[in-house]
Scaffold this active site. Structure first.
Site, mmCIF file in Angstrom:
data_model
loop_
_atom_site.group_PDB
_atom_site.id
_atom_site.type_symbol
_atom_site.label_atom_id
_atom_site.label_comp_id
_atom_site.label_asym_id
_atom_site.label_seq_id
_atom_site.Cartn_x
_atom_site.Cartn_y
_atom_site.Cartn_z
ATOM 1 N N ASP A 1 0.848 -1.182 0.000
ATOM 2 C CA ASP A 1 0.000 0.000 0.000
ATOM 3 C C ASP A 1 0.891 1.243 0.000
ATOM 4 O OD1 ASP A 1 -2.438 -1.527 0.358
ATOM 5 O OD2 ASP A 1 -1.774 -1.849 2.419
ATOM 6 N N ASP B 1 -1.941 -2.398 -4.771
ATOM 7 C CA ASP B 1 -2.842 -2.708 -3.668
ATOM 8 C C ASP B 1 -3.549 -1.414 -3.276
ATOM 9 O OD1 ASP B 1 -4.200 -4.149 -1.794
ATOM 10 O OD2 ASP B 1 -2.483 -4.709 -0.609
ATOM 11 N N ASP C 1 -4.508 2.412 3.719
ATOM 12 C CA ASP C 1 -5.167 1.379 4.509
ATOM 13 C C ASP C 1 -5.017 1.695 5.987
ATOM 14 O OD1 ASP C 1 -5.835 0.124 2.175
ATOM 15 O OD2 ASP C 1 -4.950 -1.805 2.687
ATOM 16 N N ARG D 1 -13.723 1.252 -2.715
ATOM 17 C CA ARG D 1 -13.130 1.496 -1.392
ATOM 18 C C ARG D 1 -12.803 2.970 -1.160
ATOM 19 N NH1 ARG D 1 -8.925 -3.617 -0.494
ATOM 20 N NH2 ARG D 1 -10.423 -5.272 -0.996
#
Length: 438
Positions: free
Chosen positions: A218, A257, A261, A314
């Site tokens: 990430d 990715d 996060d 997301r």
């Protein structure tokens, strides 16, 4: 109280609009009250969950010995390590890149991608057995060894009591992964961050009906950390959008990715005035339905005045957390892929209010919400293409198999300002992203 430009060949510079409107001026000056040097600015009181309790000051208290300007990846890592958890300010000047020499620099001796493709092709290997038992000298073993080298090279730990800030409009991190892990009190501002490109994705024949490529890394990870402010950054796939990635075994060779996060018991995070651009899996808040032991009662996150442009999904997807998403602008361009914006996951308590959505005629507002688990949410006073829209009502009418329940069960109170949703697109366009900190 602890109270775009890129490589010249990659991204065009984003011009900085002047502070011509009172509403924009107030956004710019909210942090300025804490000092003229952006590196010493702290999160204002009541500005989202990161202001809860002790607040977030990052490295504002750093002495002169712990204020460093860096121009290389090696220098960046060294500056972050120096002084332990003593307050520090690390200023990034220009573009720093841990993958400047290309993916080949990480390849283990003997690794050959062609041999990997030949051995694990579905017609040769099948789709019933994963690669977990492959020996070290196999194509998979050599891929894993190469991946371990990249992992070591591109990840960097950001310690407690730290501010990382870009200098001017051209500061960028290309292909690095910032790990804010198990620490408290971190500020990340004014950077263009190009998402890491996984040089060695793993093929999993058992992932889904036809197998899938799985990637790591990430751009920014907040893992078990508290009091984190992510502000005025541009996070993007940059030079390597998914549209440029090849296909093998009939599946996209996925090399990205997440962009941001927030997982494993992280808490009290504010992400404000950022631009998230041209990416698939954008923000994940809570990474597992089974992580209740670490995540229940935590994952409190505020997202405000961010721009999400051509992100597939997301934005965010939420599990467990009390997430306040307001005054964000979501932009989908005709012909670009789109899945959903708000993902309603296990035990989530999402409060989405006064956001603006700009959608083409081919994308229904019903897709804005996506139900993964039974978890009531609040979604009020949101606008789609300039018109007030009840997101829950349109979702339930068009997708009755995923009927959503109203009422997140809490009311956000940590807000410094809330703009009318009709004004949000213009306000966010002028103020969000790297190069706009004053």
């Amino acid at each position: 109280m602890r109270t775009h430009t890129w490589h010249a060949h990659a991204l065009t510079a984003t011009s900085l609009a002047g502070c011509t409107a009172l509403v924009l001026c107030s956004a710019v000056t909210a942090a300025q009250a804490h000092g003229r040097d952006p590196g010493r600015q702290t999160l204002a009181a009541h500005d989202g969950w990161a202001s809860q309790g002790t607040g977030t000051t990052g490295g504002a208290a750093a002495d002169a010995a712990h204020v460093t300007t860096v121009t290389t990846w090696a220098g960046f890592k060294a500056a972050l390590r120096a002084g332990g958890d003593a307050p520090k300010i690390v200023k990034v000047k220009g573009v720093i890149d841990p993958v400047a020499e290309g993916c080949a620099a990480f390849a283990a001796d003997g690794y050959d991608f062609g041999a990997y493709l030949e051995k694990y092709a579905p017609e040769n290997w099948g789709l019933d057995t994963d690669l977990s038992t492959e020996p070290a000298d196999s194509p998979e073993g050599l891929r894993a060894a190469s991946a371990a080298r990249q992992n070591e090279a591109i990840k960097v730990d950001v310690p407690a009591n730290t501010t990382v800030i870009g200098v001017g409009r051209g500061a960028a991190i290309s292909g690095g992964s910032l790990q804010i892990k198990g620490v408290d009190n971190v500020i990340l501002r004014n950077l263009t961050i190009e998402a890491p490109l996984d040089c060695y994705p793993q093929w999993d024949p058992t992932d889904g009906a036809t197998g899938a490529w799985n990637s790591e890394y990430d751009a920014v990870v907040v893992y078990g950390s508290t009091h984190v402010w992510v502000d005025h950054n541009t996070l993007t796939d940059g030079r390597h959008p998914d549209s440029t990635l090849p296909t093998y075994f009939g599946e996209k060779y996925q090399q990205h990715d997440g962009l941001l996060d927030i997982v494993r018991g992280a808490d009290h995070v504010t992400a404000s005035w950022n631009s998230f651009e041209n990416h698939d899996k954008t923000i994940l808040i809570g990474n597992s339905d089974s992580a209740g032991a670490t995540d229940a009662g935590r994952l409190k996150v505020t997202l405000h005045h961010n721009r999400f442009e051509n992100v597939v999904e997301r934005a965010p997807r939420v599990r467990f957390g009390q997430v306040d998403a307001y005054n964000n602008h979501y932009v989908v361009t005709e012909g670009e892929p789109y899945g959903y914006s708000f993902g309603v996951g296990a035990s989530s308590q999402l409060h989405a209010e006064k956001n603006a959505f700009s959608l083409p005629d081919t994308v229904s507002p019903a897709k804005i919400l996506k139900k993964w688990s039974e978890a009531p949410l609040t979604a009020e006073h949101n606008y789609v293409n300039g018109r007030a829209t009840d997101l829950i009502a349109v979702h339930n009418a068009e997708i009755p198999a995923e009927t959503l329940q109203r009422g997140a069960g809490w009311t956000p109170s940590l807000r410094t300002r809330v703009d009318p949703p009709r004004a949000v697109p213009g306000i966010v366009a002028r103020g969000a992203g790297a190069g706009k900190v004053r």
